[in-house]
Every structure is written in structure tokens, then in C-alpha cells.
Design a protein around this motif. Structure first.
Motif, mmCIF file in Angstrom:
data_model
loop_
_atom_site.group_PDB
_atom_site.id
_atom_site.type_symbol
_atom_site.label_atom_id
_atom_site.label_comp_id
_atom_site.label_asym_id
_atom_site.label_seq_id
_atom_site.Cartn_x
_atom_site.Cartn_y
_atom_site.Cartn_z
ATOM 1 N N UNK A 135 0.823 -1.212 0.000
ATOM 2 C CA UNK A 135 0.000 0.000 0.000
ATOM 3 C C UNK A 135 0.852 1.255 0.000
ATOM 4 N N UNK A 136 1.975 1.229 0.744
ATOM 5 C CA UNK A 136 2.754 2.444 0.954
ATOM 6 C C UNK A 136 4.217 2.064 1.193
ATOM 7 N N UNK A 137 5.112 2.631 0.422
ATOM 8 C CA UNK A 137 6.539 2.306 0.520
ATOM 9 C C UNK A 137 7.110 2.664 1.894
ATOM 10 N N UNK A 138 6.718 3.805 2.438
ATOM 11 C CA UNK A 138 7.237 4.232 3.742
ATOM 12 C C UNK A 138 6.797 3.278 4.856
ATOM 13 N N UNK A 139 5.530 2.902 4.839
ATOM 14 C CA UNK A 139 5.029 1.952 5.838
ATOM 15 C C UNK A 139 5.742 0.608 5.692
ATOM 16 N N UNK A 140 5.849 0.118 4.467
ATOM 17 C CA UNK A 140 6.494 -1.172 4.221
ATOM 18 C C UNK A 140 7.943 -1.166 4.693
ATOM 19 N N UNK A 141 8.643 -0.058 4.497
ATOM 20 C CA UNK A 141 10.060 0.014 4.859
ATOM 21 C C UNK A 141 10.291 -0.174 6.362
ATOM 22 N N UNK A 142 9.256 0.019 7.156
ATOM 23 C CA UNK A 142 9.373 -0.140 8.609
ATOM 24 C C UNK A 142 9.115 -1.575 9.067
ATOM 25 N N UNK A 143 8.649 -2.424 8.163
ATOM 26 C CA UNK A 143 8.319 -3.807 8.560
ATOM 27 C C UNK A 143 9.546 -4.585 9.008
ATOM 28 N N UNK A 144 10.703 -4.275 8.447
ATOM 29 C CA UNK A 144 11.903 -5.021 8.822
ATOM 30 C C UNK A 144 12.395 -4.695 10.230
ATOM 31 N N UNK A 145 11.848 -3.675 10.839
ATOM 32 C CA UNK A 145 12.219 -3.296 12.203
ATOM 33 C C UNK A 145 11.392 -4.038 13.255
ATOM 34 N N UNK A 146 10.367 -4.757 12.820
ATOM 35 C CA UNK A 146 9.493 -5.431 13.782
ATOM 36 C C UNK A 146 10.185 -6.648 14.390
#
Length: 104
Positions: free
Chosen positions: A59-70
Motif C-alpha cells: 500500500x505504501x513504501x514508507x510503511x512497508x520500509x518499517x516492517x523489517x524493524x518489527x
């Protein structure tokens, strides 16, 4: 919707294990992928080259880029590092492909 395609490598002889782990993907990993906007996610294997081709829509590149921090993503990377090429932080060695054609 943003379409992404990523190339990774699975170790020779571990194709079945790679597939098994994804067939048994943890529910909390699926939940995180959806929370960070992943949809229509597929991974394909070229067994002759050990190449993995991941296709997903986000949906959103910025949101997706944070998934690896979970925490769950970090746990998944650690779980997968013995079956595929990884970086020092356990993330998969990956190359993002540039889309040059699309047809709906």
C-alpha cells in the motif's frame, strides 16, 4: 498500490525446507505483513539457479520500509538464515528489480 519484485537465493539442497517453512508461516508473521500493507505476495523458485523471485503488492513504501524493524520480522530472518543467503543482520541478500512493463 506499489508492485515489488525481489530476487533472493536459497541454498542448494534446501529448496524443500524453504518451501516447508513458508507453508508453515507463523500467523503473527502473516499478521505483520498485512499490517504493513503487503498483499498478493508470492515467491517463485528457479531450482536450477537457486534463485527466489518474490512478488508482492504494498500500500505504501514508507510503511512497508518499517516492517523489517518489527520483532517478528527479525525473528523470521533469524529462523531463515540457515536456508538462504543472508546479510550480517540476518536479512535476506536481495536485489529489488525495477518494473519495466505491466499489463492489467
Amino acid at each position: 498500490m506499489v508492485r515489488k519484485c525481489i530476487v533472493m537465493k536459497v541454498f542448494s539442497g534446501l529448496h524443500d525446507e524453504y518451501k516447508k517453512r513458508h507453508n508453515e508461516i507463523w500467523p503473527e508473521m502473516v499478521k505483520m505483513l498485512h499490517q504493513y500493507g503487503a498483499k498478493n505476495y508470492s515467491i517463485f523458485l528457479d531450482s536450477e539457479t537457486n534463485s527466489l523471485f518474490a512478488y508482492l503488492e504494498i500500500e505504501d513504501e514508507e510503511l512497508w520500509s518499517k516492517s523489517d524493524e518489527t520483532e517478528i520480522c527479525q525473528k523470521w530472518w533469524k529462523y531463515m538464515k540457515d536456508v538462504m543467503e543472508t546479510n550480517e543482520d540476518n536479512s535476506p541478500v536481495s536485489i529489488e528489480l525495477k518494473e519495466v512493463f505491466h499489463l492489467d
